[in-house]
Scaffold this motif. Structure first.
Motif, PDB file in Angstrom:
ATOM      1  N   UNK A 349      56.412   2.119  -1.449  1.00 31.15           N
ATOM      2  CA  UNK A 349      56.787   1.039  -2.608  1.00 31.15           C
ATOM      3  C   UNK A 349      55.763   1.184  -3.793  1.00 31.15           C
ATOM      4  N   UNK A 350      56.368   1.174  -5.089  1.00 31.79           N
ATOM      5  CA  UNK A 350      55.442   1.428  -6.406  1.00 31.79           C
ATOM      6  C   UNK A 350      55.982   0.729  -7.434  1.00 31.79           C
ATOM      7  N   UNK A 351      55.070   0.326  -8.323  1.00 29.10           N
ATOM      8  CA  UNK A 351      55.297  -0.282  -9.657  1.00 29.10           C
ATOM      9  C   UNK A 351      54.055  -0.049 -10.452  1.00 29.10           C
ATOM     10  N   UNK A 352      54.516   0.339 -11.659  1.00 31.88           N
ATOM     11  CA  UNK A 352      53.120   0.492 -12.650  1.00 31.88           C
ATOM     12  C   UNK A 352      52.706   1.836 -12.696  1.00 31.88           C
ATOM     13  N   UNK A 353      51.419   1.945 -13.155  1.00 34.07           N
ATOM     14  CA  UNK A 353      51.080   3.344 -13.372  1.00 34.07           C
ATOM     15  C   UNK A 353      50.211   4.117 -12.042  1.00 34.07           C
ATOM     16  N   UNK A 388      47.387   0.750   0.933  1.00 40.42           N
ATOM     17  CA  UNK A 388      47.582  -0.025  -0.128  1.00 40.42           C
ATOM     18  C   UNK A 388      46.428   0.298  -1.103  1.00 40.42           C
ATOM     19  N   UNK A 389      47.033   0.407  -2.472  1.00 38.52           N
ATOM     20  CA  UNK A 389      46.150   0.931  -3.617  1.00 38.52           C
ATOM     21  C   UNK A 389      46.639  -0.193  -4.782  1.00 38.52           C
ATOM     22  N   UNK A 390      45.599  -0.439  -5.459  1.00 40.23           N
ATOM     23  CA  UNK A 390      45.927  -1.362  -7.075  1.00 40.23           C
ATOM     24  C   UNK A 390      45.121  -0.564  -7.863  1.00 40.23           C
ATOM     25  N   UNK A 391      45.513  -0.187  -8.996  1.00 46.40           N
ATOM     26  CA  UNK A 391      45.069   0.427 -10.210  1.00 46.40           C
ATOM     27  C   UNK A 391      44.561  -0.756 -11.010  1.00 46.40           C
ATOM     28  N   UNK A 392      43.370  -0.733 -11.725  1.00 44.06           N
ATOM     29  CA  UNK A 392      42.974  -1.898 -12.537  1.00 44.06           C
ATOM     30  C   UNK A 392      42.177  -1.355 -13.830  1.00 44.06           C
ATOM     31  N   UNK A 393      42.705  -2.022 -14.749  1.00 41.50           N
ATOM     32  CA  UNK A 393      42.091  -1.597 -16.202  1.00 41.50           C
ATOM     33  C   UNK A 393      40.758  -2.380 -16.070  1.00 41.50           C
ATOM     34  N   UNK A 394      39.417  -1.752 -16.168  1.00 46.07           N
ATOM     35  CA  UNK A 394      38.209  -2.225 -16.025  1.00 46.07           C
ATOM     36  C   UNK A 394      37.969  -3.544 -16.797  1.00 46.07           C
ATOM     37  N   UNK A 395      38.194  -3.272 -18.258  1.00 43.45           N
ATOM     38  CA  UNK A 395      37.810  -4.250 -19.207  1.00 43.45           C
ATOM     39  C   UNK A 395      38.763  -5.569 -19.124  1.00 43.45           C
ATOM     40  N   UNK A 399      46.144  -5.499 -13.625  1.00 38.42           N
ATOM     41  CA  UNK A 399      46.443  -4.786 -12.653  1.00 38.42           C
ATOM     42  C   UNK A 399      47.643  -3.976 -13.155  1.00 38.42           C
ATOM     43  N   UNK A 400      47.347  -2.522 -13.348  1.00 33.52           N
ATOM     44  CA  UNK A 400      48.190  -1.607 -13.987  1.00 33.52           C
ATOM     45  C   UNK A 400      49.261  -0.976 -13.126  1.00 33.52           C
ATOM     46  N   UNK A 401      48.873  -0.858 -11.604  1.00 31.40           N
ATOM     47  CA  UNK A 401      49.819  -0.287 -10.795  1.00 31.40           C
ATOM     48  C   UNK A 401      49.544  -0.745  -9.604  1.00 31.40           C
ATOM     49  N   UNK A 402      50.619  -0.816  -8.654  1.00 31.75           N
ATOM     50  CA  UNK A 402      50.214  -0.938  -7.351  1.00 31.75           C
ATOM     51  C   UNK A 402      51.053   0.015  -6.252  1.00 31.75           C
ATOM     52  N   UNK A 403      50.665   0.484  -5.219  1.00 31.52           N
ATOM     53  CA  UNK A 403      51.280   1.433  -4.169  1.00 31.52           C
ATOM     54  C   UNK A 403      50.875   1.170  -3.049  1.00 31.52           C
TER      55      UNK A 403
END
Length: 457
Positions: A349-353, A388-395, A399-403
């Protein structure tokens, strides 16, 4: 409706066309729809629905061994295709009937015929009939691409896989996209000996690289003979079956060859180009933000436009078209942060970047990952790992993406998509109390970044 037979004529009875036709008819518009095959389109008849039912069926074989390890006394079963297929056909016919009933209830005229566009306001049917319409909506979807090699006609595509007279003992699946990988897992689970060839270096191009590697490892561990960097050169019928020769001296003899080498917009032969409707290099109907073509009276939605080729997106595009054209409320279909699922086993399952996209477009990115054996697998010493994976903008910490790669990932990602669509931050995820013991709790328990990425260059 002065001067026209219909306010709207829809070409194509898939999810997008049916939604647009039904909702437009509910406004009081006079609507017609033509479908040359079966109502419901790819999703209901040759895609999502029958595929998911086959996914369900394919899971029971491996589950027998899992049950035995949990202490159940069970004998090995044998999948009976002759029993399953009539049940599948019956269900698809039931769903087709629902589509037809819902479309016809508000008064839509349905034509079981092929339709082409004769001019900006005229549709011609294969029956010889012609009708005029104030607006024409093209919703003809996509079709499988088959490579141009000797013997290609001996293979089948996802259009035919559900209608096989018998289940093959050995199959070669050519392709590395989600359709190829899904059917590799399905057929493997049903007891078929599966070989998969993909010309690229890794399957699932366009998805997150770490996830791609994780899924390919799981597929190989399940017994799928996955070969990357291999392309077919020819297919030949022999006394032993279909012999396929490929690059790098690869050769295999199988009962069936499944071409899963991508899909292309189903726009050929509709008469669009002659009228000034622009088509892209791959045949996609070019539209603006409101699904309108270069010919003002002609619109297009769904896979034929090659925007985001997902059933729920086609439905949203069809609804937005009606809002814009028949309700006087201009609406652009929202193509941002659309969640999706790949029904490999386990699911993705995926959403975002993706990590790569975020690194390229955002730069300062934190990546959180958790890879582990779920309780159910660990207890019986299965080596299969969830990811499980989350992509997060540091500043901003947004949450930019979830996988997610795990059993039930398609269900989990739908709920995660709501939070991410709302602009949730990592601290919002962290603030949620875990539901224990579940796999999904990992999504709120990843406290420290696995990787901290800096801007490229």
């Amino acid at each position: 409706m002065s001067g026209f037979d219909y306010d709207l004529f829809v070409i194509g009875g898939g999810s997008g066309g049916v939604r647009a036709g039904r909702v437009a008819a509910e406004t009081g518009a006079k609507v017609a729809l033509a479908e040359e095959f079966r109502m419901g389109g790819t999703c209901v008849i040759r895609g999502c629905v029958p595929k998911k039912l086959m996914v369900f069926a394919s899971k029971f074989g491996p589950a027998v061994e899992d049950a035995r390890r949990f202490g159940w006394e069970m004998e090995d079963g044998r999948f009976d295709w002759d029993r399953f297929r009539p049940m599948l056909d019956k269900e698809l016919s039931r769903l087709e009937g629902i589509y037809r009933t819902n479309l016809g209830r508000p008064g839509t005229d349905i034509y079981d015929a092929r339709a082409v566009v004769k001019d900006a306001h005229t549709v011609a049917l294969s029956t010889g009939e012609e009708f005029t319409a104030k607006h024409i909506l093209v919703a003809t979807g996509g079709r499988p691409f088959v490579p141009d090699i000797p013997g290609a006609e001996l293979g089948i595509t996802s259009n035919e896989i559900f209608n096989l007279a018998r289940l093959p003992k050995k199959v070669l699946i050519v392709g590395g996209g989600y359709i190829a990988c899904e059917f590799a897992c399905i057929l493997n689970g049903l007891g078929v000996e599966v070989t998969q060839w993909h010309r690229g270096p890794q399957v699932l191009r366009g998805f997150d690289d770490e996830v791609r590697g994780h899924i390919s490892e799981l597929m190989v561990a399940q017994g799928i003979d996955l070969r990357v960097g291999v392309s077919p050169r020819a297919v030949e019928k022999t006394s032993e079956g279909l012999r396929v020769t490929g690059t790098e001296e690869h050769e295999v003899t199988v009962d069936e060859v499944l071409w899963a080498t991508g899909r292309v917009p189903n726009s050929a032969g509709l008469g669009l180009e002659a009228l000034g409707v622009e088509l892209s290099a791959n045949g996609a109907v070019v539209v603006d933000d409101y699904s309108q073509t270069a010919v003002p009276s002609i619109f297009a939605v769904g896979d034929v436009t090659d925007r985001i080729n997902l059933t729920p997106v086609a439905i949203r595009e069809g609804a937005a078209f009606v809002e814009t054209v028949f309700k006087g409320n201009p609406v652009k279909p929202d193509h941002e942060l659309v969640a999706s699922a790949v029904f490999t086993q386990p699911e993705y399952g995926t959403v975002g970047m993706t990590e790569e996209q975020a690194h390229r477009e955002v730069g300062n990115v934190d990546v959180y990952t958790a890879s582990f054996r779920p309780m159910q697998k660990s207890f019986i010493d299965r080596q299969e790992k969830a990811l499980f994976k989350l992509i997060v903008a540091r500043e901003s910490q947004k949450v930019l993406g979830c996988h997610i790669v795990a059993d039930g990932a398609g269900e989990m990602i739908q709920l995660a998509a709501v939070a991410i669509k709302m602009g949730a931050t990592k601290s919002d995820f962290d603030a949620a109390v875990a539901v224990h013991p579940t796999m999904a709790e990992e999504i709120v328990l990843m406290k420290s970044p696995t990787r901290r990425l800096e801007p490229i260059g």
